[in-house]
Design a protein around this motif. Structure first.
Motif, PDB file in Angstrom:
ATOM      1  N   UNK A 275     -15.932 -10.413  -5.215  1.00 11.52           N
ATOM      2  CA  UNK A 275     -15.450 -11.706  -5.577  1.00 11.52           C
ATOM      3  C   UNK A 275     -14.909 -12.757  -4.516  1.00 11.52           C
ATOM      4  N   UNK A 276     -14.712 -12.002  -3.421  1.00 11.34           N
ATOM      5  CA  UNK A 276     -14.114 -13.004  -2.211  1.00 11.34           C
ATOM      6  C   UNK A 276     -12.747 -13.141  -2.235  1.00 11.34           C
ATOM      7  N   UNK A 277     -11.996 -12.459  -3.253  1.00 14.15           N
ATOM      8  CA  UNK A 277     -10.509 -12.827  -3.319  1.00 14.15           C
ATOM      9  C   UNK A 277      -9.787 -12.384  -2.396  1.00 14.15           C
ATOM     10  N   UNK A 278      -8.727 -13.025  -1.588  1.00 13.77           N
ATOM     11  CA  UNK A 278      -8.078 -12.686  -0.365  1.00 13.77           C
ATOM     12  C   UNK A 278      -6.720 -12.359  -0.585  1.00 13.77           C
ATOM     13  N   UNK A 279      -6.122 -11.352  -0.015  1.00  9.28           N
ATOM     14  CA  UNK A 279      -4.481 -11.086  -0.101  1.00  9.28           C
ATOM     15  C   UNK A 279      -3.912 -11.886   0.379  1.00  9.28           C
ATOM     16  N   UNK A 280      -2.531 -12.084  -0.154  1.00  7.97           N
ATOM     17  CA  UNK A 280      -1.454 -12.893   0.352  1.00  7.97           C
ATOM     18  C   UNK A 280      -1.838 -14.481   0.112  1.00  7.97           C
ATOM     19  N   UNK A 281      -2.619 -14.778  -0.824  1.00  9.54           N
ATOM     20  CA  UNK A 281      -2.996 -16.039  -1.194  1.00  9.54           C
ATOM     21  C   UNK A 281      -2.834 -16.424  -2.588  1.00  9.54           C
ATOM     22  N   UNK A 282      -1.608 -16.359  -2.987  1.00 13.25           N
ATOM     23  CA  UNK A 282      -1.111 -16.725  -4.249  1.00 13.25           C
ATOM     24  C   UNK A 282      -1.242 -18.133  -4.878  1.00 13.25           C
ATOM     25  N   UNK A 283      -0.396 -18.408  -5.814  1.00 11.94           N
ATOM     26  CA  UNK A 283      -0.619 -19.678  -6.384  1.00 11.94           C
ATOM     27  C   UNK A 283       0.090 -20.499  -5.662  1.00 11.94           C
ATOM     28  N   UNK A 284       1.246 -20.541  -4.995  1.00  9.10           N
ATOM     29  CA  UNK A 284       1.822 -21.320  -4.109  1.00  9.10           C
ATOM     30  C   UNK A 284       1.088 -21.875  -2.772  1.00  9.10           C
ATOM     31  N   UNK A 285       0.239 -20.718  -2.130  1.00 10.03           N
ATOM     32  CA  UNK A 285      -0.401 -20.766  -1.102  1.00 10.03           C
ATOM     33  C   UNK A 285      -1.521 -21.660  -1.608  1.00 10.03           C
ATOM     34  N   UNK A 286      -2.295 -21.470  -2.652  1.00  6.71           N
ATOM     35  CA  UNK A 286      -3.538 -22.092  -3.024  1.00  6.71           C
ATOM     36  C   UNK A 286      -2.990 -23.770  -3.334  1.00  6.71           C
ATOM     37  N   UNK A 287      -1.762 -24.148  -3.869  1.00  7.42           N
ATOM     38  CA  UNK A 287      -1.440 -25.445  -3.927  1.00  7.42           C
ATOM     39  C   UNK A 287      -1.275 -26.220  -2.527  1.00  7.42           C
TER      40      UNK A 287
END
Length: 337
Positions: A263-275
């Motif tokens: 999937x390419x999902x990376x750890x420690x990159x939740x919703x706040x980081x994404x914003x």
């Protein structure tokens, strides 16, 4: 079959639109700005453990042409800071019957599902909508690049805990039954519950840590800060008389994995980081750390760590980007420092 009108085309909203659409449901995705323009012109790049594919999604703005139908379910996937504006815009939309006749408004006839982190969304939605279903989504879904969503969960896409939050219990339970059954068919592990607020409160003990990912710093230091933020939040919830489940109760399937390499999902990159990574200029920390701070002030106690992180994120949002400075000022507030 139920039509799902999904308000917000971020990671969770886009994932639901794809997966429910794959199971034969009519879906309508409401988006805005660059996301609306992109998805109106080209497909979503959608990545899961099953691989990558391009998916065309029906997407519209929230404008006056939107008409809701009897039997629709609204799913609100915008961030908490955008909830009030979205529900106020949707509440008095016409609802039509099978013949196209207007029979009432969305607020009275269409159930709305709130999936936001924090404790505010259900209370906000109930100001307008008669039937509110609260949901806790346990999903590793990332939207860090325009037009691209990655979902890392397998064998299920993720977990959902949902329950009636407001309105007539019989009406709410019927909407809850439909929603949870459809999510199970869409490869989610789902648990319907009574007392959804206590599960929302358990989730906030995770979510108060999210903002730490925006800042540069050692992972072990962030771990210590995260534990202290959660402990402070737990103390404030106790003083405020808000019951919460143990965070272990949010694990619905011990065999579930959340970070598929495919999937390419990376750890420690939740919703706040994404914003912050997308440079949206908005973030939900005021309803996560800020919720703990609000409760602390109302009940005459202090929440210095959550207050400082909220302040740091507020200032950082003006600069934009990730790997920001400032973590040391939080370390100074750790017990024993």
């Amino acid at each position: 079959m139920t039509r799902y009108v999904i308000v917000g085309a971020g990671a969770i909203g886009a994932c639901l639109a794809v997966e429910l659409g794959d199971r034969g449901h009519e879906v309508l995705l409401i988006a805005r700005g660059a996301t609306l323009e992109h998805l109106a012109a080209q497909p979503l790049s959608y990545h899961t453990d099953a691989g990558a594919r391009q998916v065309r999604l029906p997407v519209v703005a929230i404008g006056d042409e939107l008409r809701l139908r009897v039997g629709d379910i609204l799913v609100l996937t915008v961030k908490t800071q955008d909830v009030a504006g979205a529900v106020a815009e949707l509440a008095w939309r016409d609802v039509v019957d099978r013949q196209g006749g207007v029979i009432g408004s969305a607020a009275e006839l269409v159930p709305i599902v709130t999936v936001q982190n924090g404790l505010a969304a259900e209370r906000i939605a109930a100001r307008w909508f008669e039937t509110v279903i609260g949901a806790v989504f346990l999903i590793s879904a990332q939207y860090a690049r325009l037009g691209e969503v990655r979902v890392g969960g397998y064998p299920a896409l993720g977990g959902v805990i949902a329950g009636v939050s407001a309105g007539d219990p019989a009406t709410g339970e019927q909407a809850l039954k439909t929603f949870t059954a459809d999510l199970r068919a869409a490869n989610f592990v789902v648990e319907p519950v009574a007392g959804i607020r206590a599960y929302k409160a358990a989730k906030i003990l995770f979510s108060v840590r999210n903002g730490l990912e925006v800042f540069a710093g050692d992972r072990a230091v962030k771990q210590a800060l995260g534990e202290a933020l959660a402990a402070e939040a737990r103390s404030v919830l106790a003083v405020a008389g808000i019951e919460h489940h143990d965070t272990a109760d949010l694990t619905l399937d011990p065999n579930q994995q959340n970070f598929s390499e495919r999937s390419g999902v990376q750890r420690n990159r939740q919703s706040t980081w994404q914003s912050f990574a997308r440079g949206t200029g908005g973030h939900e920390a005021d309803y996560l750390n800020g919720e703990i701070v609000r409760l602390a002030r109302l009940h005459g106690v202090d929440a210095p760590l959550n207050a400082r992180l909220q302040q740091l994120l507020g200032r950082a949002a003006r600069r934009g980007g990730v790997e920001q400075p400032g973590l040391d000022t939080l370390v100074d507030l750790l017990p024993g420092s």
